[in-house]
Design a protein around this motif. Structure first.
Motif, mmCIF file in Angstrom:
data_model
loop_
_atom_site.group_PDB
_atom_site.id
_atom_site.type_symbol
_atom_site.label_atom_id
_atom_site.label_comp_id
_atom_site.label_asym_id
_atom_site.label_seq_id
_atom_site.Cartn_x
_atom_site.Cartn_y
_atom_site.Cartn_z
ATOM 1 N N PHE A 67 0.807 -1.216 0.000
ATOM 2 C CA PHE A 67 0.000 0.000 0.000
ATOM 3 C C PHE A 67 0.842 1.268 0.000
ATOM 4 C CE2 PHE A 67 -2.580 -3.399 1.742
ATOM 5 C CZ PHE A 67 -3.716 -3.296 0.952
ATOM 6 N N TYR A 99 1.542 8.307 2.636
ATOM 7 C CA TYR A 99 0.845 7.062 2.946
ATOM 8 C C TYR A 99 1.484 6.459 4.187
ATOM 9 C CZ TYR A 99 -1.332 7.669 -1.556
ATOM 10 O OH TYR A 99 -2.064 8.174 -2.600
ATOM 11 N N THR A 104 -3.516 -1.101 4.464
ATOM 12 C CA THR A 104 -4.594 -0.515 3.657
ATOM 13 C C THR A 104 -4.142 0.867 3.187
ATOM 14 O OG1 THR A 104 -6.966 -0.040 3.551
ATOM 15 C CG2 THR A 104 -5.823 0.581 5.580
ATOM 16 N N TYR A 105 -4.885 1.444 2.255
ATOM 17 C CA TYR A 105 -4.563 2.796 1.815
ATOM 18 C C TYR A 105 -5.050 3.799 2.854
ATOM 19 C CZ TYR A 105 -3.120 1.184 -2.738
ATOM 20 O OH TYR A 105 -2.445 0.567 -3.750
#
Length: 180
Positions: A67, A99, A104-105
């Motif tokens: 991710f 990020y 997960t994003y």
């Protein structure tokens, strides 16, 4: 002596009660003093689109997870009153996001909306976590200048359009609860 202590105590209590330094602000959670809906447009530089790009990677992802953990993007993005990228911008969003999860994003944003339109002048500072898989996300409005002097409130993000890593548009429903 006792009378002067009482006088000074009363004077001090009156001073504290009516002094603006000790004033408390009250607000109603569901009643913002100002509300603005804007659209944030981000066009990530991909190597050959320098004329259109409004953001660029400053670092690549670390490779931990799938991710893009650690990727940092710096931006100078147009902000419009409608969903159209080519509408006249009412502000620019200048800042960065990175990020920050490997499962997960999820991105962490910090930026300043720089207004220079007929409707608004000044800046508004926004920061917080953008949990992209959620339908809506709240980020904090932590200050501002000009028409948004010392503003406090919430910017609710909603993803409006995504085209891979090249382009995204966010709807920002900004509700200010402390206005000057």
């Amino acid at each position: 002596m006792r009378i002067s202590v009482v006088k000074y105590s009363i004077f001090f209590l009156v001073l504290v009660k009516f002094s603006p330094v000790f004033a408390t602000r009250t607000f109603k959670e569901n009643e913002p003093c100002k509300r603005v809906v804007l659209y944030y447009h981000d066009i990530l530089f991909g190597g050959n689109d320098t004329a259109n790009a409004t953001s660029a990677r400053a670092t690549n992802g670390t490779g931990l997870g799938k991710f893009v953990l650690g990727m940092l993007v710096v931006f100078d993005d147009p902000i419009t009153k409608d969903q159209h990228l080519h509408s006249t911008p009412v502000a620019r969003a200048q800042g960065f996001y990175f990020y920050d999860m490997k499962t997960t994003y999820n991105a962490w944003f910090t930026y300043t909306l720089v207004f220079n339109s007929t409707e608004y002048k000044g800046t508004m500072n926004i920061m917080g976590a953008d949990m992209m898989m959620e339908k809506t996300r709240d980020l904090s409005v932590v200050g501002g200048t000009g028409d948004f002097f010392m503003a406090r409130g919430i910017a609710t993000f909603q993803t409006d359009e995504v085209e891979g890593f090249k382009y995204f548009r966010l709807k920002m429903d900004i509700k200010l609860y402390e206005c000057s």
